[in-house]
Design an enzyme around this catalytic site. Structure first.
Site, PDB file in Angstrom:
ATOM      1  N   ASN A  46       0.936  -1.119  -0.010  1.00 40.81           N
ATOM      2  CA  ASN A  46       0.164  -0.121   0.056  1.00 40.81           C
ATOM      3  C   ASN A  46       0.999   1.240   0.061  1.00 40.81           C
ATOM      4  O   ASN A  46       2.101   1.107   0.549  1.00 40.81           O
ATOM      5  CB  ASN A  46      -0.814  -0.107   1.272  1.00 40.81           C
ATOM      6  CG  ASN A  46      -0.327  -0.261   2.555  1.00 40.81           C
ATOM      7  OD1 ASN A  46       0.373  -0.931   2.668  1.00 40.81           O
ATOM      8  ND2 ASN A  46      -1.241   0.185   3.443  1.00 40.81           N
ATOM      9  N   GLU A  48       0.436   5.393   0.621  1.00 41.63           N
ATOM     10  CA  GLU A  48      -0.454   6.214   1.275  1.00 41.63           C
ATOM     11  C   GLU A  48      -0.055   7.738   0.625  1.00 41.63           C
ATOM     12  O   GLU A  48       0.824   7.885   0.138  1.00 41.63           O
ATOM     13  CB  GLU A  48      -0.595   6.075   2.631  1.00 41.63           C
ATOM     14  CG  GLU A  48      -1.281   4.818   3.364  1.00 41.63           C
ATOM     15  CD  GLU A  48      -1.487   4.851   4.660  1.00 41.63           C
ATOM     16  OE1 GLU A  48      -0.841   5.386   5.503  1.00 41.63           O
ATOM     17  OE2 GLU A  48      -2.238   3.606   5.126  1.00 41.63           O
ATOM     18  N   CYS A  57      -4.044   0.806  -2.610  1.00 46.56           N
ATOM     19  CA  CYS A  57      -3.961  -0.496  -1.635  1.00 46.56           C
ATOM     20  C   CYS A  57      -2.896  -1.450  -2.276  1.00 46.56           C
ATOM     21  O   CYS A  57      -2.714  -1.249  -3.493  1.00 46.56           O
ATOM     22  CB  CYS A  57      -5.396  -1.129  -1.785  1.00 46.56           C
ATOM     23  SG  CYS A  57      -6.616  -0.385  -0.931  1.00 46.56           S
ATOM     24  N   GLU A  59      -3.297  -4.666  -3.191  1.00 43.87           N
ATOM     25  CA  GLU A  59      -3.694  -5.431  -4.219  1.00 43.87           C
ATOM     26  C   GLU A  59      -3.639  -4.658  -5.678  1.00 43.87           C
ATOM     27  O   GLU A  59      -3.297  -5.237  -6.708  1.00 43.87           O
ATOM     28  CB  GLU A  59      -5.131  -5.947  -4.071  1.00 43.87           C
ATOM     29  CG  GLU A  59      -5.269  -6.691  -2.804  1.00 43.87           C
ATOM     30  CD  GLU A  59      -5.591  -5.927  -1.340  1.00 43.87           C
ATOM     31  OE1 GLU A  59      -4.766  -4.776  -1.165  1.00 43.87           O
ATOM     32  OE2 GLU A  59      -6.349  -6.212  -0.627  1.00 43.87           O
ATOM     33  N   CYS A  90     -10.484  -4.528   0.062  1.00 44.36           N
ATOM     34  CA  CYS A  90     -11.531  -3.807  -0.330  1.00 44.36           C
ATOM     35  C   CYS A  90     -12.236  -3.603  -1.483  1.00 44.36           C
ATOM     36  O   CYS A  90     -11.781  -4.377  -2.344  1.00 44.36           O
ATOM     37  CB  CYS A  90     -10.897  -2.021   0.106  1.00 44.36           C
ATOM     38  SG  CYS A  90     -10.357  -1.525  -1.506  1.00 44.36           S
ATOM     39  N   CYS A  93     -10.533  -2.789  -4.776  1.00 46.47           N
ATOM     40  CA  CYS A  93      -9.387  -3.750  -5.265  1.00 46.47           C
ATOM     41  C   CYS A  93     -10.010  -4.844  -5.802  1.00 46.47           C
ATOM     42  O   CYS A  93      -9.683  -5.163  -6.962  1.00 46.47           O
ATOM     43  CB  CYS A  93      -8.722  -4.000  -4.115  1.00 46.47           C
ATOM     44  SG  CYS A  93      -7.361  -2.980  -3.564  1.00 46.47           S
TER      45      CYS A  93
HETATM   46  N1  THU Z   1      -5.261  -1.494   2.576  1.00 48.12           N
HETATM   47  C1  THU Z   1      -4.865  -2.275   1.638  1.00 48.12           C
HETATM   48  O1  THU Z   1      -3.549  -2.154   1.021  1.00 48.12           O
HETATM   49  N2  THU Z   1      -5.420  -3.517   1.130  1.00 48.12           N
HETATM   50  C2  THU Z   1      -6.565  -3.820   1.795  1.00 48.12           C
HETATM   51  O2  THU Z   1      -6.997  -5.002   1.434  1.00 48.12           O
HETATM   52  C3  THU Z   1      -7.166  -3.016   2.607  1.00 48.12           C
HETATM   53  C4  THU Z   1      -6.602  -1.650   3.148  1.00 48.12           C
HETATM   54  C5  THU Z   1      -4.450  -0.159   2.870  1.00 48.12           C
HETATM   55  C6  THU Z   1      -4.897   1.022   2.600  1.00 48.12           C
HETATM   56  C7  THU Z   1      -4.186   1.777   3.713  1.00 48.12           C
HETATM   57  O3  THU Z   1      -3.202   2.211   3.181  1.00 48.12           O
HETATM   58  C8  THU Z   1      -4.366   0.925   4.706  1.00 48.12           C
HETATM   59  O4  THU Z   1      -4.381  -0.392   4.383  1.00 48.12           O
HETATM   60  C9  THU Z   1      -5.494   1.309   5.909  1.00 48.12           C
HETATM   61  O5  THU Z   1      -6.701   1.180   5.164  1.00 48.12           O
END
Ligand code: THU
Length: 139
Positions: A46, A48, A57, A59, A90, A93
C-alpha cells in the site's frame, strides 16, 4: 511442490512486500503477491498519501504493475495485512481484479502476525455482484 507449499511461498512474498509499505498515516502495512497464468509473480504494497483518498492498496499496486508489463491473465493472489483475522480486500480492489479475473479467482488471505493461518476465498464470493458495463450499455 505441493499446493500448500506454493501457497505458503506466495504468502511469504506478500509478507515481504509489506516491508516496502508506505503507510505513515494508517500505520497499517499491507502486501500482495499476484501470480500470472505463466507463474510470474508481481508484488505490491500500500502507498498512502497526505491527501488520504489517493491511497493505493497493495492489491491494486500489484495488479497495475502486472498490467503495465503486458500481463492480462492471472492465477491467484495472496494478501497479508492487519492482525488476528485474515485481511479482507476492499471493494475497489475487488472491482479492479474483477476486470481481469473470473469469479473463481482464488485469493489467499492472512494477517501479518499469523500468516500461517490463512484462508482461501474466491473473488466471486468476496464480490458477488460487481459492476459490469456490458450489462447496462446498449449493444
Ligand atoms: N489496504 C490495503 O492495502 N489493502 C486492503 O485490502 C485493505 C486496506 C490499505 C489501505 C491503507 O493504506 C491501509 O491499508 C489502511 O486502510
Amino acid at each position: 511442490m505441493s499446493k500448500l507449499t506454493e501457497m505458503k511461498a506466495l504468502l511469504r512474498l506478500a509478507y515481504k512486500a509489506t516491508n516496502q509499505s508506505y503507510s505513515p498515516y494508517s500505520r497499517f502495512p499491507v502486501g500482495a503477491a499476484l501470480v500470472t497464468e505463466k507463474g510470474e509473480v508481481f508484488t505490491g504494497c500500500n502507498v498512502e498519501n497526505a491527501s488520504y483518498g489517493l491511497t493505493l492498496c497493495a492489491e491494486r499496486v500489484a495488479l497495475v504493475k502486472a498490467i503495465s508489463e503486458g500481463k492480462r491473465k492471472f492465477a491467484v493472489m495472496a494478501v497479508v495485512g492487519g492482525k488476528g483475522k485474515p485481511i479482507r480486500p476492499c471493494g475497489a480492489c475487488l472491482q479492479m481484479l474483477a476486470e481481469f479475473c473470473g469469479s473463481d479467482f482464488p485469493m489467499i488471505l492472512a494477517s501479518l502476525d499469523d500468516h500461517k493461518q490463512f484462508e482461501v476465498v474466491l473473488l466471486g464470493d468476496l464480490l458477488p455482484q460487481g459492476f459490469k458495463i456490458g450489462e447496462h450499455s446498449e449493444s
